[in-house]
Design a protein around this motif. Structure first.
Motif, PDB file in Angstrom:
ATOM      1  N   HIS A  57      44.192  33.487  25.167  1.00  0.00           N
ATOM      2  CA  HIS A  57      45.575  33.515  26.214  1.00  0.00           C
ATOM      3  C   HIS A  57      45.403  35.460  26.683  1.00  0.00           C
ATOM      4  O   HIS A  57      45.620  36.040  25.907  1.00  0.00           O
ATOM      5  N   VAL A  58      45.770  35.357  28.144  1.00  0.00           N
ATOM      6  CA  VAL A  58      45.881  35.975  28.678  1.00  0.00           C
ATOM      7  C   VAL A  58      47.007  36.891  29.046  1.00  0.00           C
ATOM      8  O   VAL A  58      47.736  35.464  30.051  1.00  0.00           O
ATOM      9  N   LEU A  59      47.651  37.919  28.965  1.00  0.00           N
ATOM     10  CA  LEU A  59      49.726  37.808  29.524  1.00  0.00           C
ATOM     11  C   LEU A  59      49.071  38.482  30.267  1.00  0.00           C
ATOM     12  O   LEU A  59      48.843  40.371  29.886  1.00  0.00           O
ATOM     13  N   VAL A  60      49.752  38.401  31.698  1.00  0.00           N
ATOM     14  CA  VAL A  60      49.537  39.789  33.211  1.00  0.00           C
ATOM     15  C   VAL A  60      50.994  40.303  33.411  1.00  0.00           C
ATOM     16  O   VAL A  60      51.179  39.314  33.887  1.00  0.00           O
ATOM     17  N   PRO A  61      51.504  41.080  32.626  1.00  0.00           N
ATOM     18  CA  PRO A  61      52.693  41.413  33.342  1.00  0.00           C
ATOM     19  C   PRO A  61      52.463  41.833  34.328  1.00  0.00           C
ATOM     20  O   PRO A  61      51.523  43.233  34.956  1.00  0.00           O
ATOM     21  N   LEU A  62      53.629  41.670  35.698  1.00  0.00           N
ATOM     22  CA  LEU A  62      52.822  42.042  36.886  1.00  0.00           C
ATOM     23  C   LEU A  62      54.690  42.723  37.391  1.00  0.00           C
ATOM     24  O   LEU A  62      55.535  41.775  36.829  1.00  0.00           O
ATOM     25  N   VAL A 106      45.992  32.027  31.643  1.00  0.00           N
ATOM     26  CA  VAL A 106      46.475  33.130  31.909  1.00  0.00           C
ATOM     27  C   VAL A 106      48.148  32.788  32.501  1.00  0.00           C
ATOM     28  O   VAL A 106      47.976  31.783  32.793  1.00  0.00           O
ATOM     29  N   HIS A 107      48.638  33.443  32.116  1.00  0.00           N
ATOM     30  CA  HIS A 107      50.281  33.609  32.603  1.00  0.00           C
ATOM     31  C   HIS A 107      50.172  34.891  32.683  1.00  0.00           C
ATOM     32  O   HIS A 107      50.174  36.223  32.141  1.00  0.00           O
ATOM     33  N   VAL A 108      50.758  34.948  34.078  1.00  0.00           N
ATOM     34  CA  VAL A 108      51.115  36.022  34.257  1.00  0.00           C
ATOM     35  C   VAL A 108      53.025  35.981  34.265  1.00  0.00           C
ATOM     36  O   VAL A 108      53.772  35.447  34.109  1.00  0.00           O
ATOM     37  N   LEU A 109      53.263  37.390  33.751  1.00  0.00           N
ATOM     38  CA  LEU A 109      54.916  37.884  33.519  1.00  0.00           C
ATOM     39  C   LEU A 109      55.274  38.445  34.391  1.00  0.00           C
ATOM     40  O   LEU A 109      54.980  40.060  34.312  1.00  0.00           O
ATOM     41  N   PRO A 110      56.601  38.167  35.377  1.00  0.00           N
ATOM     42  CA  PRO A 110      57.256  39.114  35.705  1.00  0.00           C
ATOM     43  C   PRO A 110      57.813  40.416  35.453  1.00  0.00           C
ATOM     44  O   PRO A 110      58.704  39.528  34.599  1.00  0.00           O
ATOM     45  N   GLY A 147      46.084  44.516  43.434  1.00  0.00           N
ATOM     46  CA  GLY A 147      46.240  44.029  41.789  1.00  0.00           C
ATOM     47  C   GLY A 147      45.829  43.516  41.262  1.00  0.00           C
ATOM     48  O   GLY A 147      44.707  42.908  40.699  1.00  0.00           O
ATOM     49  N   LEU A 148      46.750  42.446  41.113  1.00  0.00           N
ATOM     50  CA  LEU A 148      46.787  40.974  40.678  1.00  0.00           C
ATOM     51  C   LEU A 148      45.325  40.485  40.662  1.00  0.00           C
ATOM     52  O   LEU A 148      44.793  39.566  39.691  1.00  0.00           O
ATOM     53  N   THR A 149      44.793  39.739  41.970  1.00  0.00           N
ATOM     54  CA  THR A 149      43.872  39.815  42.331  1.00  0.00           C
ATOM     55  C   THR A 149      42.436  39.954  41.798  1.00  0.00           C
ATOM     56  O   THR A 149      41.716  39.169  41.355  1.00  0.00           O
ATOM     57  N   GLN A 150      42.404  41.019  41.309  1.00  0.00           N
ATOM     58  CA  GLN A 150      41.048  41.375  40.336  1.00  0.00           C
ATOM     59  C   GLN A 150      41.658  41.442  39.096  1.00  0.00           C
ATOM     60  O   GLN A 150      39.704  40.520  38.315  1.00  0.00           O
ATOM     61  N   ILE A 151      41.975  41.426  38.782  1.00  0.00           N
ATOM     62  CA  ILE A 151      42.485  40.591  36.918  1.00  0.00           C
ATOM     63  C   ILE A 151      43.053  38.937  36.788  1.00  0.00           C
ATOM     64  O   ILE A 151      41.662  38.875  35.501  1.00  0.00           O
ATOM     65  N   LEU A 152      43.274  38.485  38.064  1.00  0.00           N
ATOM     66  CA  LEU A 152      42.217  37.150  37.557  1.00  0.00           C
ATOM     67  C   LEU A 152      41.447  37.010  38.217  1.00  0.00           C
ATOM     68  O   LEU A 152      40.472  35.817  36.725  1.00  0.00           O
ATOM     69  N   ASP A 196      57.188  34.596  46.495  1.00  0.00           N
ATOM     70  CA  ASP A 196      55.746  34.276  46.883  1.00  0.00           C
ATOM     71  C   ASP A 196      55.117  33.897  45.591  1.00  0.00           C
ATOM     72  O   ASP A 196      54.169  33.262  45.995  1.00  0.00           O
ATOM     73  N   VAL A 197      55.452  34.852  44.255  1.00  0.00           N
ATOM     74  CA  VAL A 197      53.925  34.698  43.642  1.00  0.00           C
ATOM     75  C   VAL A 197      54.671  33.575  42.580  1.00  0.00           C
ATOM     76  O   VAL A 197      53.536  32.120  42.190  1.00  0.00           O
ATOM     77  N   TRP A 198      55.592  32.343  43.221  1.00  0.00           N
ATOM     78  CA  TRP A 198      55.924  31.509  42.109  1.00  0.00           C
ATOM     79  C   TRP A 198      55.171  30.293  42.915  1.00  0.00           C
ATOM     80  O   TRP A 198      54.439  29.382  42.787  1.00  0.00           O
ATOM     81  N   ARG A 199      55.580  30.195  44.398  1.00  0.00           N
ATOM     82  CA  ARG A 199      54.293  29.978  45.524  1.00  0.00           C
ATOM     83  C   ARG A 199      52.733  29.468  44.975  1.00  0.00           C
ATOM     84  O   ARG A 199      52.032  28.437  45.067  1.00  0.00           O
ATOM     85  N   HIS A 200      51.870  30.783  45.086  1.00  0.00           N
ATOM     86  CA  HIS A 200      50.737  30.818  44.532  1.00  0.00           C
ATOM     87  C   HIS A 200      50.619  30.538  43.437  1.00  0.00           C
ATOM     88  O   HIS A 200      48.926  29.954  43.163  1.00  0.00           O
ATOM     89  N   LEU A 201      51.192  30.974  42.502  1.00  0.00           N
ATOM     90  CA  LEU A 201      50.433  30.364  41.291  1.00  0.00           C
ATOM     91  C   LEU A 201      50.860  30.025  40.042  1.00  0.00           C
ATOM     92  O   LEU A 201      51.281  29.846  39.114  1.00  0.00           O
ATOM     93  N   ALA A 202      51.818  28.700  40.712  1.00  0.00           N
ATOM     94  CA  ALA A 202      52.960  27.861  40.286  1.00  0.00           C
ATOM     95  C   ALA A 202      51.923  27.570  38.464  1.00  0.00           C
ATOM     96  O   ALA A 202      52.759  27.755  37.619  1.00  0.00           O
ATOM     97  N   ASP A 203      51.203  27.248  38.339  1.00  0.00           N
ATOM     98  CA  ASP A 203      50.440  26.986  36.847  1.00  0.00           C
ATOM     99  C   ASP A 203      50.423  28.176  36.551  1.00  0.00           C
ATOM    100  O   ASP A 203      50.120  27.459  35.104  1.00  0.00           O
ATOM    101  N   ASN A 204      50.010  28.891  36.554  1.00  0.00           N
ATOM    102  CA  ASN A 204      50.313  30.574  35.769  1.00  0.00           C
ATOM    103  C   ASN A 204      50.752  31.264  35.309  1.00  0.00           C
ATOM    104  O   ASN A 204      50.811  32.677  35.155  1.00  0.00           O
TER     105      ASN A 204
END
Ligand SMILES: Nc1ncnc2c1ncn2[C@@H]1O[C@H](COP(=O)(O)OP(=O)(O)OP(=O)(O)O)[C@@H](O)[C@H]1O
Ligand SMILES: Nc1ncnc2c1ncn2[C@@H]1O[C@H](COP(=O)(O)OP(=O)(O)OP(=O)(O)O)[C@@H](O)[C@H]1O
Ligand SMILES: [Mg+2]
Ligand SMILES: [Mg+2]
Lengths: 223, 223
Positions: free
Chosen positions: A113-118, A148-152, A127-132, A168-176
């Motif tokens: 699992h990859v946890l991406v603090p945002l 992948v799990h993005v953590l605000p 930078g988010l596009t690049q790491i994803l 905005d992030v919720w809309r675009h990355l709903a599953d992640n």
């Protein structure tokens, strides 16, 4: 079986170390066997959890920080040390440096699992596009799909800008995106100055409670 | 003669890019000829000052971002490009990535002055010793002595912790600390999302005024 979680984001200062430390300690407090590995040459996870940056025992290519009582904590003694086998652990949490070079790449390859603090700020969002993309391009580990799990993080409830970015992030990355988000809490900096996690410094703080919630979400929700 | 200023700090997210951008634009607005060079592969300075991350002209080993109207802005097209000769400029400002590897090392060697943005948080403070030691160990450039200037940034006037840390820094680094300090101003993030400096977005903001003050301090006080 052991689950390996990499905390990664090439943007600096977005809460990778704070997240790796508090997820690891949170899971440990929930009764799990957890190893935290600090892959940043700056050793910020070590600094945050040890009162003295001097109490390590050598274990071949690795330093073992036995003075850290809150979680098992390792850091590499050599730059390209292979990650240690950790069959006795439920979780291995990897804290990555702010770049996408070798340490981070090896952490991604080792991870389930990859946890991406945002941080909800323009430069961090860019930078988010690049790491994803990098995570998707990383070769799979066996049969299971890497998630992948993005953590605000560092969210300021009063900030209209943060609210807009979060929606905005919720809309675009709903599953992640994680259901948990981490509020801004000045107590994090203070706790790290004492070499303690915020769980140990003030378990009732909003920051500690948020990471306890994240640990539950990982336990219950990540497969 | 041209003065080269490197904005460096291996800790992530402490305001290197925000400082490089706003010092460069501040000096330009004071009538100086300024070239800003973005040495971070993440190109955050470019993102902060150009509406589209796509408008560069190639100049050998360098990209020239002519769509940026606020200051002359360059970034490397090859990783180990030598810094461009800049005899027609009063100042060259270098934005460094969050590490002490080759780009930062070359920036330090090319610099007459090193500006170290300092976030008044425990982990950022711990890293300060390391960057100061690295600057002192860097070979001199000709006869003149390279100077180091620590700039407190993202200061929250209400924070007792920031106040304590700031007083501590003033005591220990008296000769190497700027008189100017930069307050926390949420407007920085918003301005960068429009591809503008805060001078152009809102010249009356506390953030813009603080960097205007820094530009005056550099002009009057740094020799
Ligand atoms: N939720 C929070 N609220 C307030 N401060 C926070 C929070 N999370 C982290 N911080 C603070 O913000 C700073 C940056 O966090 P941290 O060092 O964890 O980020 P990082 O991504 O690991 O940085 P680097 O890129 O340098 O490794 C630290 O001083 C930390 O104490
Ligand atoms: N004075 C300030 N007040 C509020 N926000 C700020 C301030 N200075 C910088 N920021 C914001 O904090 C974040 C980090 O700043 P910045 O990107 O300039 O740091 P950096 O050191 O260049 O980071 P990196 O290590 O990733 O290169 C950005 O989102 C920026 O807009
Ligand atoms: Mg870190
Ligand atoms: Mg930067």
């Amino acid at each position: 079986r052991t689950r390996v979680i990499a905390c990664a984001n090439q943007k600096g200062g977005v809460g990778k170390t704070t997240t790796a430390v508090h997820l690891a300690v949170g899971l440990r407090r929930a009764g799990r066997r957890v190893r935290l590995i600090d892959l940043d040459p700056q050793r910020n996870a070590v600094l945050s959890l040890c009162e003295e940056d001097q109490d390590a025992t050598s274990n071949g290519a690795w330093w073992v920080w036995s003075s850290c009582s809150e979680v098992e904590l390792w850091s590499p003694a050599e730059r390209s040390a292979d990650l240690p086998a950790s069959p006795d652990f439920d979780y291995v949490v990897l804290d990555c440096p702010p770049n996408l070079e070798n340490s981070t790449q090896r952490a991604l390859e080792a991870s389930d699992h990859v946890l991406v603090p945002l941080q909800c700020e323009f430069l961090a969002m860019e930078g988010l596009t690049q790491i994803l993309a990098r995570v998707r391009a990383t070769k799979p580990k066996g049969d299971a799909r890497r998630t992948v799990h993005v953590l605000p993080v560092m969210l300021e409830p009063g900030s209209g800008l943060h609210q807009d970015i979060l929606e905005d992030v919720w809309r675009h990355l709903a599953d992640n995106i994680c259901r948990t988000w981490i509020p801004r809490d000045p107590a994090f900096s203070e706790a790290s100055s004492y070499g303690r996690s915020l769980f140990s410094q003030n378990i009732r703080s909003i920051g500690a409670r948020a990471y306890a919630k994240l640990a539950r979400e990982v336990e219950d929700g990540w497969t």
